[in-house]
Motif scaffolding. Sequence first.
Motif, PDB file in Angstrom:
ATOM      1  N   GLU A  20       0.835  -1.194   0.000  1.00 27.48           N
ATOM      2  CA  GLU A  20       0.000   0.000   0.000  1.00 27.48           C
ATOM      3  C   GLU A  20       0.868   1.242   0.000  1.00 27.48           C
ATOM      4  OE1 GLU A  20      -2.436  -0.793   3.429  1.00 27.48           O
ATOM      5  OE2 GLU A  20      -1.074   0.276   4.745  1.00 27.48           O
ATOM      6  N   LEU A  21       0.275   2.325  -0.441  1.00 28.68           N
ATOM      7  CA  LEU A  21       0.975   3.594  -0.554  1.00 28.68           C
ATOM      8  C   LEU A  21       0.165   4.646   0.180  1.00 28.68           C
ATOM      9  CD1 LEU A  21       3.205   5.345  -1.791  1.00 28.68           C
ATOM     10  CD2 LEU A  21       1.862   5.427  -3.894  1.00 28.68           C
ATOM     11  N   LEU A  22       0.742   5.251   1.196  1.00 25.94           N
ATOM     12  CA  LEU A  22       0.076   6.272   1.990  1.00 25.94           C
ATOM     13  C   LEU A  22       0.437   7.647   1.445  1.00 25.94           C
ATOM     14  CD1 LEU A  22      -1.629   6.981   4.517  1.00 25.94           C
ATOM     15  CD2 LEU A  22       0.524   7.105   5.765  1.00 25.94           C
ATOM     16  N   ILE A  23      -0.587   8.413   1.077  1.00 28.59           N
ATOM     17  CA  ILE A  23      -0.384   9.757   0.548  1.00 28.59           C
ATOM     18  C   ILE A  23      -0.948  10.762   1.545  1.00 28.59           C
ATOM     19  CG2 ILE A  23      -0.949  11.355  -1.334  1.00 28.59           C
ATOM     20  CD1 ILE A  23       0.964   9.088  -2.148  1.00 28.59           C
ATOM     21  N   ALA A  24      -0.106  11.689   1.957  1.00 24.17           N
ATOM     22  CA  ALA A  24      -0.517  12.726   2.901  1.00 24.17           C
ATOM     23  C   ALA A  24      -1.400  13.763   2.206  1.00 24.17           C
ATOM     24  CB  ALA A  24       0.717  13.404   3.486  1.00 24.17           C
ATOM     25  N   ASP A  42      -7.361   2.522 -12.976  1.00 24.42           N
ATOM     26  CA  ASP A  42      -8.579   1.872 -12.510  1.00 24.42           C
ATOM     27  C   ASP A  42      -8.296   0.747 -11.521  1.00 24.42           C
ATOM     28  OD1 ASP A  42     -10.062   3.560 -14.115  1.00 24.42           O
ATOM     29  OD2 ASP A  42     -10.165   2.139 -15.770  1.00 24.42           O
ATOM     30  N   GLN A  43      -7.064   0.294 -11.477  1.00 27.41           N
ATOM     31  CA  GLN A  43      -6.678  -0.774 -10.565  1.00 27.41           C
ATOM     32  C   GLN A  43      -5.982  -0.243  -9.315  1.00 27.41           C
ATOM     33  OE1 GLN A  43      -5.092  -3.006 -14.217  1.00 27.41           O
ATOM     34  NE2 GLN A  43      -5.296  -4.582 -12.658  1.00 27.41           N
ATOM     35  N   ILE A  44      -5.743   1.052  -9.259  1.00 26.97           N
ATOM     36  CA  ILE A  44      -5.129   1.681  -8.092  1.00 26.97           C
ATOM     37  C   ILE A  44      -6.265   2.300  -7.286  1.00 26.97           C
ATOM     38  CG2 ILE A  44      -3.462   3.372  -7.272  1.00 26.97           C
ATOM     39  CD1 ILE A  44      -2.075   3.082 -10.043  1.00 26.97           C
ATOM     40  N   ILE A  45      -6.613   1.628  -6.194  1.00 29.82           N
ATOM     41  CA  ILE A  45      -7.799   1.977  -5.419  1.00 29.82           C
ATOM     42  C   ILE A  45      -7.391   2.740  -4.158  1.00 29.82           C
ATOM     43  CG2 ILE A  45      -9.857   1.051  -4.281  1.00 29.82           C
ATOM     44  CD1 ILE A  45      -9.608   0.405  -7.331  1.00 29.82           C
ATOM     45  N   GLY A  46      -8.047   3.877  -3.929  1.00 29.88           N
ATOM     46  CA  GLY A  46      -7.763   4.696  -2.762  1.00 29.88           C
ATOM     47  C   GLY A  46      -8.809   4.529  -1.686  1.00 29.88           C
ATOM     48  N   GLU A  47      -8.346   4.598  -0.438  1.00 34.65           N
ATOM     49  CA  GLU A  47      -9.225   4.539   0.722  1.00 34.65           C
ATOM     50  C   GLU A  47      -8.892   5.723   1.622  1.00 34.65           C
ATOM     51  OE1 GLU A  47      -9.983   1.721   4.634  1.00 34.65           O
ATOM     52  OE2 GLU A  47      -8.843   0.920   2.970  1.00 34.65           O
ATOM     53  N   ALA A  48      -9.866   6.593   1.837  1.00 31.30           N
ATOM     54  CA  ALA A  48      -9.655   7.787   2.663  1.00 31.30           C
ATOM     55  C   ALA A  48      -9.468   7.395   4.122  1.00 31.30           C
ATOM     56  CB  ALA A  48     -10.831   8.736   2.516  1.00 31.30           C
ATOM     57  N   LYS A  49      -8.547   8.068   4.769  1.00 33.03           N
ATOM     58  CA  LYS A  49      -8.273   7.881   6.192  1.00 33.03           C
ATOM     59  C   LYS A  49      -8.496   9.212   6.906  1.00 33.03           C
ATOM     60  CE  LYS A  49      -6.927   3.601   6.031  1.00 33.03           C
ATOM     61  NZ  LYS A  49      -7.664   2.562   6.702  1.00 33.03           N
ATOM     62  N   HIS A  50      -8.166   9.254   8.171  1.00 28.27           N
ATOM     63  CA  HIS A  50      -8.305  10.480   8.961  1.00 28.27           C
ATOM     64  C   HIS A  50      -7.276  11.525   8.550  1.00 28.27           C
ATOM     65  CE1 HIS A  50     -11.265   8.812  11.667  1.00 28.27           C
ATOM     66  NE2 HIS A  50     -10.527   7.707  11.734  1.00 28.27           N
ATOM     67  N   ASN A  51      -7.606  12.776   8.795  1.00 27.93           N
ATOM     68  CA  ASN A  51      -6.709  13.913   8.559  1.00 27.93           C
ATOM     69  C   ASN A  51      -6.309  14.081   7.096  1.00 27.93           C
ATOM     70  OD1 ASN A  51      -6.663  14.533  11.368  1.00 27.93           O
ATOM     71  ND2 ASN A  51      -5.150  12.912  11.656  1.00 27.93           N
ATOM     72  N   VAL A  55      -4.895   5.955   1.551  1.00 23.19           N
ATOM     73  CA  VAL A  55      -4.095   4.749   1.332  1.00 23.19           C
ATOM     74  C   VAL A  55      -4.509   4.175  -0.015  1.00 23.19           C
ATOM     75  CG1 VAL A  55      -3.622   2.402   2.118  1.00 23.19           C
ATOM     76  CG2 VAL A  55      -3.873   4.237   3.774  1.00 23.19           C
ATOM     77  N   PHE A  56      -3.537   3.960  -0.883  1.00 20.29           N
ATOM     78  CA  PHE A  56      -3.786   3.375  -2.194  1.00 20.29           C
ATOM     79  C   PHE A  56      -3.253   1.949  -2.211  1.00 20.29           C
ATOM     80  CE2 PHE A  56      -4.112   7.837  -3.088  1.00 20.29           C
ATOM     81  CZ  PHE A  56      -5.153   7.897  -4.015  1.00 20.29           C
TER      82      PHE A  56
END
Length: 63
Positions: A20-24, A42-51, A55-56
């Motif tokens: 996974e890749l965490l983007i600030a 289309d295969q790189i899926i992002g999931e929103a986190k706090h602040n 995370v992709f």
Amino acid sequence: MESGEMANEVEKLINGDLKELLIAKEDFMQFREIWLNHEKKDQIIGEAKHNGEVVFRYQTFAE
């Protein structure tokens, strides 16, 4: 994070070197441009986190 470094991280994600890749929050707009122009976006899926962090993960499609 610089654009070149982000592009390298995306390739590592696709190749399986990263799970996974965490983007600030402050890097998201720069990452978004790289992501939207990538052929496998289309295969790189992002999931929103706090602040504002996202995370992709790379998802392979079953054939």
